[in-house]
Scaffold this motif. Structure first.
Motif, PDB file in Angstrom:
ATOM      1  N   ALA A 217      17.191 -34.042  12.401  1.00 51.82           N
ATOM      2  CA  ALA A 217      18.530 -33.948  11.816  1.00 51.82           C
ATOM      3  C   ALA A 217      19.024 -32.505  11.752  1.00 51.82           C
ATOM      4  CB  ALA A 217      18.520 -34.549  10.405  1.00 51.82           C
ATOM      5  N   ARG A 218      18.135 -31.565  12.073  1.00 54.95           N
ATOM      6  CA  ARG A 218      18.449 -30.133  12.024  1.00 54.95           C
ATOM      7  C   ARG A 218      18.940 -29.729  10.628  1.00 54.95           C
ATOM      8  NH1 ARG A 218      17.690 -27.542  16.271  1.00 54.95           N
ATOM      9  NH2 ARG A 218      18.950 -25.747  15.601  1.00 54.95           N
ATOM     10  N   VAL A 219      18.193 -30.191   9.648  1.00 53.91           N
ATOM     11  CA  VAL A 219      18.501 -29.885   8.252  1.00 53.91           C
ATOM     12  C   VAL A 219      17.255 -29.244   7.626  1.00 53.91           C
ATOM     13  CG1 VAL A 219      19.131 -30.829   5.996  1.00 53.91           C
ATOM     14  CG2 VAL A 219      20.096 -31.821   8.077  1.00 53.91           C
ATOM     15  N   PRO A 220      17.375 -28.032   7.066  1.00 57.15           N
ATOM     16  CA  PRO A 220      16.203 -27.407   6.430  1.00 57.15           C
ATOM     17  C   PRO A 220      15.779 -28.148   5.173  1.00 57.15           C
ATOM     18  CG  PRO A 220      18.176 -26.114   6.010  1.00 57.15           C
ATOM     19  CD  PRO A 220      18.568 -27.185   6.979  1.00 57.15           C
ATOM     20  N   VAL A 221      14.509 -28.004   4.830  1.00 58.90           N
ATOM     21  CA  VAL A 221      13.959 -28.611   3.615  1.00 58.90           C
ATOM     22  C   VAL A 221      13.506 -27.502   2.677  1.00 58.90           C
ATOM     23  CG1 VAL A 221      12.232 -30.158   2.636  1.00 58.90           C
ATOM     24  CG2 VAL A 221      13.186 -30.635   4.898  1.00 58.90           C
ATOM     25  N   LEU A 222      14.023 -27.531   1.468  1.00 59.81           N
ATOM     26  CA  LEU A 222      13.602 -26.602   0.427  1.00 59.81           C
ATOM     27  C   LEU A 222      12.537 -27.294  -0.408  1.00 59.81           C
ATOM     28  CD1 LEU A 222      13.858 -24.053  -1.309  1.00 59.81           C
ATOM     29  CD2 LEU A 222      15.770 -25.143  -2.496  1.00 59.81           C
ATOM     30  N   ALA A 223      11.333 -26.704  -0.449  1.00 58.27           N
ATOM     31  CA  ALA A 223      10.199 -27.317  -1.150  1.00 58.27           C
ATOM     32  C   ALA A 223       9.763 -26.432  -2.316  1.00 58.27           C
ATOM     33  CB  ALA A 223       9.049 -27.556  -0.184  1.00 58.27           C
ATOM     34  N   TYR A 224       8.624 -26.770  -2.918  1.00 58.56           N
ATOM     35  CA  TYR A 224       8.209 -26.127  -4.159  1.00 58.56           C
ATOM     36  C   TYR A 224       6.811 -25.528  -4.102  1.00 58.56           C
ATOM     37  CZ  TYR A 224       6.062 -30.717  -4.515  1.00 58.56           C
ATOM     38  OH  TYR A 224       5.356 -31.866  -4.231  1.00 58.56           O
ATOM     39  N   SER A 225       6.157 -25.573  -2.927  1.00 58.52           N
ATOM     40  CA  SER A 225       4.817 -24.996  -2.870  1.00 58.52           C
ATOM     41  C   SER A 225       4.539 -24.390  -1.502  1.00 58.52           C
ATOM     42  CB  SER A 225       3.740 -26.044  -3.191  1.00 58.52           C
ATOM     43  OG  SER A 225       3.429 -26.821  -2.050  1.00 58.52           O
ATOM     44  N   ARG A 226       3.711 -23.367  -1.512  1.00 57.34           N
ATOM     45  CA  ARG A 226       3.307 -22.699  -0.275  1.00 57.34           C
ATOM     46  C   ARG A 226       2.631 -23.684   0.675  1.00 57.34           C
ATOM     47  NH1 ARG A 226       1.085 -17.847   1.836  1.00 57.34           N
ATOM     48  NH2 ARG A 226       0.213 -18.431   3.841  1.00 57.34           N
ATOM     49  N   GLY A 227       1.853 -24.624   0.121  1.00 57.47           N
ATOM     50  CA  GLY A 227       1.149 -25.584   0.966  1.00 57.47           C
ATOM     51  C   GLY A 227       2.090 -26.432   1.793  1.00 57.47           C
ATOM     52  N   LEU A 228       3.276 -26.745   1.269  1.00 52.54           N
ATOM     53  CA  LEU A 228       4.231 -27.557   2.020  1.00 52.54           C
ATOM     54  C   LEU A 228       4.861 -26.765   3.154  1.00 52.54           C
ATOM     55  CD1 LEU A 228       5.936 -29.505  -0.919  1.00 52.54           C
ATOM     56  CD2 LEU A 228       4.139 -30.296   0.639  1.00 52.54           C
ATOM     57  N   VAL A 229       4.998 -25.461   2.975  1.00 50.48           N
ATOM     58  CA  VAL A 229       5.465 -24.606   4.074  1.00 50.48           C
ATOM     59  C   VAL A 229       4.384 -24.511   5.140  1.00 50.48           C
ATOM     60  CG1 VAL A 229       6.200 -22.262   4.695  1.00 50.48           C
ATOM     61  CG2 VAL A 229       7.060 -23.329   2.615  1.00 50.48           C
ATOM     62  N   ASP A 230       3.130 -24.388   4.713  1.00 48.57           N
ATOM     63  CA  ASP A 230       2.022 -24.429   5.672  1.00 48.57           C
ATOM     64  C   ASP A 230       2.023 -25.745   6.444  1.00 48.57           C
ATOM     65  OD1 ASP A 230       1.141 -21.937   4.884  1.00 48.57           O
ATOM     66  OD2 ASP A 230      -0.379 -22.704   3.509  1.00 48.57           O
ATOM     67  N   GLY A 231       2.489 -26.820   5.791  1.00 45.87           N
ATOM     68  CA  GLY A 231       2.542 -28.130   6.426  1.00 45.87           C
ATOM     69  C   GLY A 231       3.746 -28.338   7.312  1.00 45.87           C
ATOM     70  N   GLY A 232       4.628 -27.332   7.421  1.00 45.64           N
ATOM     71  CA  GLY A 232       5.730 -27.413   8.368  1.00 45.64           C
ATOM     72  C   GLY A 232       7.120 -27.443   7.780  1.00 45.64           C
TER      73      GLY A 232
END
Length: 310
Positions: A217-232
């Motif tokens: 969808a070419r939409v960024p995801v704002l998350a709450y933990s470093r691990g989720l960024v490591d997950g992509g």
């Protein structure tokens, strides 16, 4: 003789002022260790600190036995790092006041606020909004999927939405099985997917699904933990652990000085750390100002190399 008497009285007064503090952490992991290390280094100068890790305990009974053996004596104050530690402090220590931190959803744990105060994991909505403006400029329609566990946070954000200059599109779901369908349903109408802190929703399958949805969808995801960024996922804004330790130390001083926990507000973290997934940023063509990027850690998930600023 007079000097020795005065010295004895001074030492006795110092001992009387020293408090027994029980510090409980969920596990042996950086999330808890970094905060515990800073707390212990400072508090041990004036107080007796007993540190107990619940690492490896699988049941409540095992956790209780670990605490009984490691800290058999009474405590004047408890500091709990993590949800299990907070639950144990709440249920097993009578009327002893306690402080908590690194708890994903302290309101959902139904902690006894007559005894408890602490630093929440969730950042204030205005803090999140300011970071969105800084790192994801132009993103003004945020889709938020939430459950009963995060209803309070979403409602607070909704009341501030106009002030924050962000339009929130909230979708209530009952559990993890509804997460991906709800995210897909709103992905075409928003320019940002905001993943509020509810670890029960982020199963391994859902993490893969939201990462793929972000790409498609070419939409960024704002998350709450470093691990989720490591997950992509695209970006995470997290509490700064050193700042959390500093806030807890201030709460320790206030509590030991006689303030009742119920009279002190639970604090939001006052400093943040920002993590950006380099591949996701490139794939979504997000233009980062070099000055802004220096305040984030760029995570390279292809090579597992990490670079970046503060």
């Amino acid at each position: 003789m007079k000097y020795l008497t005065l010295l004895f009285l001074a030492l006795a007064a110092s001992a009387a002022q020293a408090k027994s503090i029980l510090l409980i952490k969920n596990a042996d992991a950086p999330l808890y260790d970094d905060v515990a290390r800073e707390l212990t280094a400072t508090l041990e100068r004036d107080h007796i600190v007993r540190l107990v890790s619940l690492e490896g305990t699988r049941t409540v009974d095992e956790a209780r036995e670990r605490l009984r053996r490691a800290a058999p004596g009474p405590a004047d104050l408890i500091i709990a790092l993590g949800d299990r530690a907070a639950w144990m402090a709440n249920s097993d220590f009578g009327n002893i006041p306690y402080l908590f931190a690194m708890v994903a959803n302290w309101e959902g744990l139904k902690l006894d606020r007559t005894r408890a105060v602490g630093v929440a994991m969730q950042l204030a909505p205005e803090t999140m909004a300011s970071h969105i403006k800084m790192f994801l400029p132009g993103r003004r329609r945020a889709g938020v999927v939430y459950t009963a566990a995060t209803r309070g946070f979403v409602e607070r954000a909704m009341t501030r939405a106009a002030e924050l200059e962000i339009t929130l599109i909230p979708v209530f779901i009952k559990g993890a099985e509804e997460f991906l369908p709800a995210m897909k349903a709103i992905s075409s109408t928003v320019d940002l997917l905001w993943l509020v802190e509810d670890p029960s929703l982020v199963t391994p399958e859902n993490l893969i699904g939201i990462r793929d949805l972000s790409s498609e969808a070419r939409v960024p995801v704002l998350a709450y933990s470093r691990g989720l960024v490591d997950g992509g996922l695209t970006m995470a804004i997290t509490p700064d652990r050193s700042a959390v330790a500093g806030q807890l130390l201030q709460l320790v001083q206030r509590t030991l000085a006689g303030e009742v926990p119920a009279s002190i507000n639970v604090e939001a973290p006052d400093r943040t750390s920002v993590f950006l997934n380099r591949q996701a940023v490139d794939q979504l063509s997000i233009q980062l100002d070099p000055g802004v990027a220096s305040f984030a850690t760029l995570v390279d998930t292809q090579t597992s190399k990490k670079s970046g600023g503060r």
